[in-house]
Enzyme design. Structure first.
Site, short mmCIF file in Angstrom:
data_model
loop_
_atom_site.label_atom_id
_atom_site.label_comp_id
_atom_site.label_asym_id
_atom_site.label_seq_id
_atom_site.Cartn_x
_atom_site.Cartn_y
_atom_site.Cartn_z
N SER A 38 6.71 4.55 -3.05
CA SER A 38 5.33 4.11 -2.84
C SER A 38 4.46 4.75 -3.91
O SER A 38 4.57 5.96 -4.16
CB SER A 38 4.83 4.53 -1.45
OG SER A 38 5.54 3.87 -0.43
N ASP A 76 -24.14 -16.64 0.47
CA ASP A 76 -22.82 -16.30 -0.04
C ASP A 76 -21.76 -17.12 0.68
O ASP A 76 -21.55 -16.95 1.88
CB ASP A 76 -22.55 -14.81 0.17
CG ASP A 76 -21.31 -14.34 -0.58
OD1 ASP A 76 -20.48 -15.20 -0.94
OD2 ASP A 76 -21.18 -13.12 -0.79
N HIS A 127 -7.56 6.96 10.21
CA HIS A 127 -7.47 7.51 8.85
C HIS A 127 -7.72 9.01 8.94
O HIS A 127 -8.86 9.45 9.06
CB HIS A 127 -8.50 6.84 7.94
CG HIS A 127 -8.20 7.02 6.49
ND1 HIS A 127 -9.13 6.89 5.50
CD2 HIS A 127 -7.03 7.32 5.85
CE1 HIS A 127 -8.58 7.10 4.32
NE2 HIS A 127 -7.31 7.36 4.51
N HIS A 149 -3.13 -2.60 3.57
CA HIS A 149 -3.34 -1.15 3.49
C HIS A 149 -4.31 -0.72 4.58
O HIS A 149 -5.33 -1.37 4.81
CB HIS A 149 -3.91 -0.79 2.12
CG HIS A 149 -4.35 0.64 1.99
ND1 HIS A 149 -3.47 1.69 2.03
CD2 HIS A 149 -5.59 1.19 1.81
CE1 HIS A 149 -4.13 2.83 1.87
NE2 HIS A 149 -5.41 2.56 1.76
N ASN A 150 -3.96 0.37 5.29
CA ASN A 150 -4.83 0.86 6.38
C ASN A 150 -5.32 -0.30 7.24
O ASN A 150 -6.53 -0.50 7.43
CB ASN A 150 -6.00 1.66 5.80
CG ASN A 150 -5.57 3.01 5.26
OD1 ASN A 150 -4.41 3.39 5.35
ND2 ASN A 150 -6.50 3.75 4.67
N GLU A 177 0.18 -1.44 8.04
CA GLU A 177 0.28 0.02 7.97
C GLU A 177 -0.26 0.67 9.23
O GLU A 177 -1.27 0.25 9.79
CB GLU A 177 -0.50 0.55 6.76
CG GLU A 177 -0.35 2.06 6.58
CD GLU A 177 -1.00 2.58 5.32
OE1 GLU A 177 -0.63 3.68 4.88
OE2 GLU A 177 -1.91 1.91 4.80
N GLU A 231 2.90 5.73 8.20
CA GLU A 231 2.47 6.98 7.57
C GLU A 231 2.45 8.02 8.67
O GLU A 231 1.47 8.19 9.39
CB GLU A 231 1.09 6.81 6.93
CG GLU A 231 0.65 8.05 6.15
CD GLU A 231 -0.69 7.84 5.48
OE1 GLU A 231 -1.46 8.83 5.42
OE2 GLU A 231 -0.99 6.72 5.04
#
Length: 531
Positions: free
Chosen positions: A405, A529, A247, A197-198, A227, A282
């Site tokens: 979608s 981490d 975006h 996504h994006n 995308e 998109e």
């Protein structure tokens, strides 16, 4: 395993004298950094058992690593591997002494077959494992020295522990990782497809950088549906439109459409046998910019661009094998003038995202590309045509290249409805793409499990965020050689009522843990981490 890097060791705040060695006090600080907790008195006692010359000079990095392994080995009063070792193979050997080693035959019979329930494993496989394990360099803290001359015949407890934590003992079934070309000839609707996504974003959804490199990152991670949010950009010196990707209606930076296509072409040059890469467009561009997009796709990709004919649009969707090395477009392919039904869902403007951009929900926030129409040059290149959802009875009767979608909130809603089984039926022949809620401005991810269980093929996630849902996605697409296409189980691809999925319960017992990252939400202490 213990995590200690040279940066931790050589940190100037710990080693004040720049000697590249540490004493007991500095070692205590390092243990705190890597979340290895023990009492100061215990550490002091263990340190003073070292040779006097070492104590006076201090520990080098290599000596520190060995000492840490010894601490881990000696300070666990009930070490999990000890219990496992004795439970499996017995505490005492035939000569009455405490067990120090285990034979390949016993390892195969008592551990791999009886305990691990492994099949298709033979004695020769175990001997190869033993030979590999005995080549490993393990800190000489106890019984790690060689107890035998034939390295393929026995292993000791320390090497057994190394095996438990190795890739050979991975919980993931190694057979599932193997690529199976024989399963790649089904319709595209019968696969889960690794989706992003994006894809262009490096961080959050509002003000982060857009980068062409993110497409390469996603593709090499196994993603096969990326995308592109396309918008009208500027014009070059010759007045030619420059389509851009970002975006929309946010402060994210812009990159050119052509740079992304060039990057994908480079990927295909080095990975010409890749299974199809799907461009989820998109499209917010006006007609002149769409015409340039079509020209750039054709010019840059050339024979790698899949252009469907009218005959291929009839019947079942093509297979991944038939589209190998190709780029396939998802967007809009209207049969005639754009109408309400062709209001593109690929615009991904759900109620939540409209609220994010404007502060209110209104009809004017629906994709502005509707008023522009679709350039015929771009439409003829497009295979998957996004349409609005009304009900499943209508959707199932549509041509197979029509698709839907849905945002994650819609996925939850549809899966709770009484006719949710119709969604699974729809996904047997058509495609569904799902995407994160517009409220996830931090680019966090939703669990892909609900969408997958309903047969959704393209469950798009934010690849720039390494959270639990993305790691679940990595696990799913670890199968089939990491090619990005996983054949769905027969419960999602056939209408046989006898194949309805059956729920099962998985229990996990945590035996031990060390050097864990700081718990989420905890403010005190440092965080190492591993992800």
């Amino acid at each position: 395993m213990l995590l200690l890097c040279s940066n931790d060791f050589s940190n100037s705040t710990l080693i004040q004298d720049k000697s590249n060695t540490i004493d007991c006090k500095e070692l205590q600080k390092i243990l705190t950094r890597i979340n290895f907790y023990m009492k100061k008195s215990q550490l002091k006692d263990a340190y003073h058992k070292l040779d006097e010359s070492i104590r006076k000079k201090g520990l080098s990095f290599e000596q520190c690593c060995t000492f840490l392994h010894k601490l881990k080995h000696d300070t666990w009063q009930t070490k999990p591997v000890n219990q496992i070792w004795f439970d499996l193979f017995g505490r005492f050997m035939n000569n009455g002494t405490e067990r120090q080693k285990v034979s390949a035959e016993s390892f195969l019979r008592k551990f791999l077959i009886k305990q691990q329930k492994e099949k298709d494993v033979e004695l020769e496989d175990v001997r190869q494992i033993f030979a590999h394990l005995n080549q490993l360099e393990i800190a000489n803290v106890a019984s790690s020295k060689a107890l035998y001359s034939d390295s393929h015949m026995y292993i000791d407890k320390d090497h057994f522990e190394a095996y438990l934590m190795s890739a050979e003992n991975d919980v993931f079934d190694p057979k599932k990782e193997r690529f199976d070309q024989n399963c790649m000839t089904h319709s595209l609707s019968e696969y889960w497809i690794n989706s992003s996504h994006n894809t262009y974003l490096t961080g959050d959804q509002l003000a982060s950088q857009s980068s062409v490199e993110m497409y390469m990152y996603a593709l090499y991670r196994g993603c096969r549906c990326v995308e592109l949010d396309t918008w009208d950009g500027d014009y070059d010196a010759h007045g030619v439109p420059i389509p851009i990707v970002y975006h929309g209606r946010t402060m994210t930076t812009k990159i050119t459409f052509s740079d992304i296509i060039e990057a994908v072409k480079v990927f295909l040059n080095f990975n010409s046998e890749s299974y199809p890469i799907i461009f989820s467009l998109e499209n917010h561009c006006s007609i002149p910019f769409q015409e340039v997009m079509a020209e750039q796709l054709l010019t840059i990709l050339g024979d790698h661009l899949y252009t469907p004919s009218e005959s291929t649009l009839k019947g079942a969707l093509p297979s991944p094998e038939s589209l190998r090395g190709m780029v396939v477009l998802k967007g809009r392919r209207p049969a005639g003038p754009i109408n309400e039904e062709d209001n593109p869902e690929d615009g991904e403007i759900d109620d939540e995202e409209s609220l994010l951009h404007t502060g209110e929900i209104s009809a004017g926030n629906v994709d502005t590309a509707v008023s522009h129409g679709v350039a015929p040059e771009l439409a003829t290149m497009t295979l998957f045509h996004g349409t609005n959802f009304k009900n499943w009875d209508i959707s199932i009767e549509k041509p197979t290249y029509h698709m839907h979608s849905f945002s994650e909130s819609t996925v939850r809603s549809l899966s709770k409805q009484a006719n949710s089984r119709q969604w699974i039926e729809y996904n047997r022949t058509h495609l569904t793409r799902t995407f994160p809620s517009g409220k996830r401005v931090d680019s966090s991810n939703y669990s892909p499990m609900v969408a997958w269980s309903n047969g959704c093929q393209m469950v798009a996630l934010n690849f720039q965020t390494s959270d639990s849902p993305l790691r679940i996605n990595d696990g799913r697409f670890r199968e089939n050689g990491g090619c990005g296409y996983i054949l769905k189980p027969c419960t999602l691809t056939t209408k046989d009522d006898f194949l309805k999925p059956v729920s099962s319960r998985l229990s996990i017992k945590v035996l031990s843990g060390s050097c864990l990252p700081k718990p989420k939400g905890q403010r005190r202490g440092e965080c190492i981490d591993p992800y």
